[in-house]
Design a protein around this motif. Structure first.
Motif, PDB file in Angstrom:
ATOM      1  N   ARG A  12       0.812  -1.147  -0.060  1.00 42.38           N
ATOM      2  CA  ARG A  12      -0.056   0.023  -0.051  1.00 42.38           C
ATOM      3  C   ARG A  12       0.847   1.190   0.055  1.00 42.38           C
ATOM      4  O   ARG A  12       0.216   2.166  -0.643  1.00 42.38           O
ATOM      5  N   GLU A  13       2.059   1.126   0.348  1.00 39.33           N
ATOM      6  CA  GLU A  13       3.047   2.408   0.730  1.00 39.33           C
ATOM      7  C   GLU A  13       3.378   2.815  -0.988  1.00 39.33           C
ATOM      8  O   GLU A  13       3.307   4.090  -1.338  1.00 39.33           O
ATOM      9  N   THR A  14       3.494   1.736  -1.668  1.00 34.00           N
ATOM     10  CA  THR A  14       4.019   1.999  -2.853  1.00 34.00           C
ATOM     11  C   THR A  14       2.878   2.491  -3.859  1.00 34.00           C
ATOM     12  O   THR A  14       3.088   3.552  -4.625  1.00 34.00           O
ATOM     13  N   LEU A  15       1.709   2.109  -3.644  1.00 33.24           N
ATOM     14  CA  LEU A  15       0.485   2.504  -4.320  1.00 33.24           C
ATOM     15  C   LEU A  15       0.057   3.714  -3.842  1.00 33.24           C
ATOM     16  O   LEU A  15      -0.056   4.563  -4.824  1.00 33.24           O
ATOM     17  N   ASP A  16      -0.006   4.097  -2.435  1.00 32.28           N
ATOM     18  CA  ASP A  16      -0.281   5.364  -2.136  1.00 32.28           C
ATOM     19  C   ASP A  16       0.860   6.705  -2.651  1.00 32.28           C
ATOM     20  O   ASP A  16       0.387   7.619  -3.111  1.00 32.28           O
ATOM     21  N   ALA A  17       2.208   6.059  -2.854  1.00 35.10           N
ATOM     22  CA  ALA A  17       3.184   7.078  -3.377  1.00 35.10           C
ATOM     23  C   ALA A  17       2.762   7.313  -5.051  1.00 35.10           C
ATOM     24  O   ALA A  17       2.665   8.288  -5.431  1.00 35.10           O
ATOM     25  N   VAL A  18       2.333   6.416  -5.782  1.00 33.03           N
ATOM     26  CA  VAL A  18       1.836   6.548  -7.096  1.00 33.03           C
ATOM     27  C   VAL A  18       0.657   7.280  -7.017  1.00 33.03           C
ATOM     28  O   VAL A  18       0.831   8.232  -7.848  1.00 33.03           O
ATOM     29  N   LEU A  19      -0.247   7.179  -6.276  1.00 36.16           N
ATOM     30  CA  LEU A  19      -1.558   7.725  -6.511  1.00 36.16           C
ATOM     31  C   LEU A  19      -1.373   9.367  -5.981  1.00 36.16           C
ATOM     32  O   LEU A  19      -1.909  10.252  -6.714  1.00 36.16           O
ATOM     33  N   LYS A  20      -0.455   9.798  -5.111  1.00 41.94           N
ATOM     34  CA  LYS A  20      -0.126  10.737  -4.493  1.00 41.94           C
ATOM     35  C   LYS A  20       0.745  11.535  -5.602  1.00 41.94           C
ATOM     36  O   LYS A  20       0.570  12.762  -5.985  1.00 41.94           O
ATOM     37  N   ARG A  21       1.869  10.995  -6.454  1.00 41.96           N
ATOM     38  CA  ARG A  21       2.639  11.619  -7.302  1.00 41.96           C
ATOM     39  C   ARG A  21       1.944  11.798  -8.469  1.00 41.96           C
ATOM     40  O   ARG A  21       2.123  12.718  -9.169  1.00 41.96           O
ATOM     41  N   LYS A 528       8.684  -0.678 -10.769  1.00 44.36           N
ATOM     42  CA  LYS A 528       7.474   0.130 -11.877  1.00 44.36           C
ATOM     43  C   LYS A 528       6.265  -0.445 -11.286  1.00 44.36           C
ATOM     44  O   LYS A 528       6.009  -1.408 -11.540  1.00 44.36           O
ATOM     45  N   GLY A 529       5.539   0.638 -11.100  1.00 43.24           N
ATOM     46  CA  GLY A 529       4.276   0.501 -10.707  1.00 43.24           C
ATOM     47  C   GLY A 529       3.304   0.387 -11.980  1.00 43.24           C
ATOM     48  O   GLY A 529       3.728   1.009 -12.946  1.00 43.24           O
ATOM     49  N   VAL A 530       2.212  -0.507 -11.907  1.00 43.80           N
ATOM     50  CA  VAL A 530       1.490  -0.650 -13.118  1.00 43.80           C
ATOM     51  C   VAL A 530       0.041  -0.735 -12.614  1.00 43.80           C
ATOM     52  O   VAL A 530      -0.299  -1.402 -11.774  1.00 43.80           O
ATOM     53  N   LEU A 531      -0.956   0.277 -13.246  1.00 44.35           N
ATOM     54  CA  LEU A 531      -2.333  -0.014 -13.007  1.00 44.35           C
ATOM     55  C   LEU A 531      -2.760  -0.434 -14.421  1.00 44.35           C
ATOM     56  O   LEU A 531      -3.145   0.091 -15.279  1.00 44.35           O
ATOM     57  N   SER A 532      -3.450  -1.938 -14.075  1.00 44.87           N
ATOM     58  CA  SER A 532      -3.985  -2.528 -15.300  1.00 44.87           C
ATOM     59  C   SER A 532      -5.572  -2.168 -15.411  1.00 44.87           C
ATOM     60  O   SER A 532      -6.256  -3.321 -15.446  1.00 44.87           O
ATOM     61  N   PHE A 533      -5.807  -1.264 -15.784  1.00 44.95           N
ATOM     62  CA  PHE A 533      -7.261  -0.887 -15.929  1.00 44.95           C
ATOM     63  C   PHE A 533      -7.595  -1.445 -17.296  1.00 44.95           C
ATOM     64  O   PHE A 533      -6.934  -1.375 -18.215  1.00 44.95           O
ATOM     65  N   TYR A 584       7.100   5.226 -21.206  1.00 45.79           N
ATOM     66  CA  TYR A 584       5.980   4.281 -20.920  1.00 45.79           C
ATOM     67  C   TYR A 584       5.964   3.860 -19.495  1.00 45.79           C
ATOM     68  O   TYR A 584       4.746   3.709 -18.976  1.00 45.79           O
ATOM     69  N   ALA A 585       7.133   3.668 -18.857  1.00 45.88           N
ATOM     70  CA  ALA A 585       6.880   3.298 -17.234  1.00 45.88           C
ATOM     71  C   ALA A 585       6.057   4.456 -16.525  1.00 45.88           C
ATOM     72  O   ALA A 585       5.158   4.017 -15.778  1.00 45.88           O
ATOM     73  N   ARG A 586       6.245   5.745 -16.612  1.00 44.88           N
ATOM     74  CA  ARG A 586       5.500   6.707 -15.924  1.00 44.88           C
ATOM     75  C   ARG A 586       3.969   6.484 -16.355  1.00 44.88           C
ATOM     76  O   ARG A 586       3.110   7.024 -15.656  1.00 44.88           O
ATOM     77  N   ASN A 587       3.622   6.106 -17.529  1.00 47.94           N
ATOM     78  CA  ASN A 587       2.448   5.980 -18.066  1.00 47.94           C
ATOM     79  C   ASN A 587       1.573   4.809 -17.744  1.00 47.94           C
ATOM     80  O   ASN A 587       0.356   4.790 -17.659  1.00 47.94           O
ATOM     81  N   ASP A 588       2.220   3.813 -17.405  1.00 44.15           N
ATOM     82  CA  ASP A 588       1.907   2.544 -16.730  1.00 44.15           C
ATOM     83  C   ASP A 588       1.694   2.699 -15.468  1.00 44.15           C
ATOM     84  O   ASP A 588       0.486   2.061 -14.980  1.00 44.15           O
ATOM     85  N   GLU A 589       1.921   3.889 -14.741  1.00 42.56           N
ATOM     86  CA  GLU A 589       1.463   4.043 -13.330  1.00 42.56           C
ATOM     87  C   GLU A 589       0.175   4.621 -13.413  1.00 42.56           C
ATOM     88  O   GLU A 589      -0.849   4.666 -12.573  1.00 42.56           O
ATOM     89  N   MET A 590       0.015   5.387 -14.486  1.00 41.68           N
ATOM     90  CA  MET A 590      -1.285   6.151 -14.835  1.00 41.68           C
ATOM     91  C   MET A 590      -2.278   5.198 -15.303  1.00 41.68           C
ATOM     92  O   MET A 590      -3.563   5.671 -15.506  1.00 41.68           O
TER      93      MET A 590
END
Length: 656
Positions: A12-21, A528-533, A584-590
């Motif tokens: 959750r710490e990694t996810l929260d960092a992505v959502l905040k960033r 590298k965080g990924v949001l698989s929407f 690409y990596a920073r947009n995978d986070e999006m």
């Protein structure tokens, strides 16, 4: 599209960092230190919410031919008094008199007992959970000190039974639990007051005089009930039918927590399906009868267990687990909607309300719950509310909120009817005559039979009747007659029952984010965080990436962007100096599902590379062919393999 690998736990710490960033959402008024339970959505969060709502409209309003309305958020006191919200829309809170800190009683009991159970498991090495602020750290530290003990098996079983029943306890029962298990302020260790009720509605005044008392609505439902007659006319007086509404609702939460999961202002999407109480079948039930759902039944919870039963909705209705086909139809449709937007079906269950938890007027009620790092979260409620809402508003306003059904054949029946001697009834009761007459007319046949017997024995003594002072007044046969007569009826009047699916959009959004988030293996640039929407609901569908900043690529980048806009596909261009892999990596986070690379071969043959987010596979084709493939994947949910079968596989030498 894949989601988080089954063996990868959420950090959750990694996810929260992505959502905040990436500014999916953030505390409102943050530079003024914020206000608990209020959040602002940033560009990706706003877009994600819009996509979820658009999908909801397509799935429910369009497919089920519903009548959508947009009703006011300001609601007069009288309306919510009639609906029961003024008296009953409350949670139980308890206060630390020494510090003034306030807790929601059921959440406090749940938090402490879960912490004690966890502490028993980890008594030799307790792991600290991720916390968001200093006060939370202090609480965790204190809870850690309290729970680092051994529990005997009987106490552990008692804790687990209480947690399984936590949604069904009254305030006094929660107080007894707190006393028995010595539950105190987790931070200070100080004693707490007995739980007391706290009404969750935000009160306001309508108009400059301040005399018209009102509230910010706690739900969107009441506006639909009050407009029932107009909606029935819009549907050409045909039954059954459904209305729908999407909008803001407000609840003055006692202790907002867990980000978007418990807030004071939120978006709701609600459906009111009006149905004949004598016929709760649904004409489309056969379309969903084989949908398999995971049920947590009320009798299982009452036994202190959480065992799941998996069966088709057809079996659930047939066995009586789910009360009727219309309720079952909507449970299946709720499931299909949640799966469509990307919810993990293995982390979705339907929990039935227990008898002491369910509203007195409801015949059956289920919550669609999603599992998150915060536990099981109620995201959708689906209740059979019987005829309660229309009945109470009709009784209060004297405006009929009923359906007239022409009968195929006349209905002949013996019924008790009232006849009044106006020359004696009126003078005796004066201004109260009409309300008393309405009281008699609203009695059931069983009640009229009892009143007829009382009259035959000599007199009727009037009880308390709202709005008039007639209690104790005596009526005899000279005032009123109650006799059984044969009545022939050509028209049937009835008050519809209501099946109500109610969606908390913010809770769904956050739970979906957790279900879709995962990380690729760590490399030099970090995890590298990924949001698989799913493509349908991703905030941005396509990232357009020119290989270099050389001018000759610019016209083709502009052409791709223009054609995507014309196809109504949301896209953005990243022409920064970072490597393609990092872009690409920073947009995978999006959660951006697709990427188009414009390179020097594009100049030669008008072809581009199409990249898929989760697998990082790439194919190549003409600009038009690639956009056509994206279009069917985003608009029609066509799988990657099918959509790209005519494009050429491509191996990139640029390692991401």
């Amino acid at each position: 599209m894949s989601t988080r690998p089954a063996d990868q736990e959420l950090n959750r710490e990694t996810l929260d960092a992505v959502l905040k960033r990436r500014f999916f959402y953030a505390p409102a008024f943050e530079i003024y230190d914020g206000v608990s339970g209020l959040y602002d959505y940033g560009p990706p969060g706003c877009a994600l919410q819009t996509r979820i709502i658009d999908t909801w409209r397509d799935h429910f309003v369009l497919e089920d031919d519903m009548l959508e309305v947009d009703t006011t958020m300001l609601t007069p006191h009288e309306v919510l008094k009639t609906s029961g919200h003024v008296d009953k829309f409350a949670d139980w809170m308890c206060r630390d008199l020494a510090s003034g800190e306030i807790f929601r009683a059921d959440h406090l009991v749940e938090e402490v007992l879960e912490a004690r159970l966890k502490g028993d498991k980890e008594a030799r090495g307790i792991k600290e959970d991720v916390v968001e602020d200093e006060s939370a750290k202090k609480r965790k530290k204190k809870v850690k000190e309290i729970v680092a003990i051994k529990l005997d098996d009987n106490v552990k079983e008692e804790y687990e039974t209480i947690l399984a029943k936590i949604d069904g306890f009254s305030g006094p029962e929660l107080g007894e639990i707190m006393d028995k298990y010595k539950i105190v302020n987790p931070v200070t260790g100080g004693p707490l007051e007995k739980p007391m009720e706290f009404n969750l509605m935000f009160e306001t005044a309508i108009g400059p005089s301040g005399k018209l008392k009102g509230f910010l609505r706690p739900e969107t439902a009441q506006g639909q009930f009050l407009n029932f007659n107009k909606l029935l006319d819009c549907n050409n007086t045909k039954m059954p039918f459904a209305s729908a509404s999407i909008g803001k609702s407000f609840r003055n939460e006692i202790s907002p927590r867990s980000g978007l999961l418990r807030v004071r202002e939120f978006t709701m999407a609600e459906i009111e399906h009006f149905v004949d109480p004598l016929d709760k079948d649904h004409h489309r039930f056969d379309e969903v009868k084989d949908v398999k759902l995971r049920f947590l039944a009320k009798d299982v919870q009452s036994a202190g267990k959480t065992d799941i039963q998996e069966m088709t909705i057809g079996q659930a209705v047939e066995t009586g687990l789910v009360d009727n086909k219309t309720l079952g139809y909507f449970l299946a449709r709720i499931y299909l909607f949640l799966i469509k937007i990307g919810v993990n079906p293995d982390r979705l269950r339907f929990r039935q309300h227990m008898s002491n938890e369910m509203a007195h007027y409801a015949t059956d009620c289920w919550d669609a719950e999603l599992h998150t790092s915060y536990g099981w979260i109620e995201c959708v409620g689906c209740a059979d509310r019987s005829a309660y809402d229309l009945s109470v508003h009709e009784a209060r306003t004297k405006v009929k909120l009923q359906v007239q059904q022409k009968l195929d054949a006349p209905l002949v029946e013996d019924k008790f009817v009232c006849e009044y001697d106006k020359k004696k009834f009126g003078p005796l009761l004066k201004k109260a005559a009409k309300p008393v007459e309405e009281w008699f007319e609203s009695r059931t046949q069983c009640e009229l039979e009892d009143l007829a017997k009382a009259l035959e024995a000599g007199k009727i003594v009037l009880p308390e009747i709202e709005g008039v002072e007639v209690a104790g007044t005596e009526l005899d046969k000279s005032h009123i007659k109650i006799e059984k007569k044969t009545i022939t009826t050509h028209v049937r009047d009835y008050t519809p029952n209501v099946i109500e699916p109610s969606f908390g959009i913010g809770r769904i959004l956050y739970s979906l984010i957790e279900h879709c988030f995962w990380t690729r293996p760590e490399d030099a640039s970090g995890a590298k965080g990924v949001l698989s929407f799913p493509p349908r609901i991703a905030p941005t569908k396509v990232l357009v990436v020119p290989l270099s900043s050389q001018k000759e690529l610019a016209p083709f980048t502009q052409e791709v962007s223009k054609k995507l806009r014309q196809a109504r596909i949301s896209a953005k261009v990243d022409d920064s100096s970072a490597s393609i892999g990092k872009r690409y990596a920073r947009n995978d986070e999006m959660g951006t599902p697709f990427g188009i690379t414009v390179d020097f071969d594009t100049v030669k043959d008008n072809s581009v590379t199409l990249r898929e987010r989760d697998s990082t596979r790439q194919v190549r084709g003409s600009i038009d062919a690639v956009i056509a493939a994206i279009n069917v994947m985003t608009a029609d949910d066509v799988a990657w393999e099918e959509a790209t079968k005519d494009l050429t596989p491509f191996d990139s030498t640029d390692k991401e």
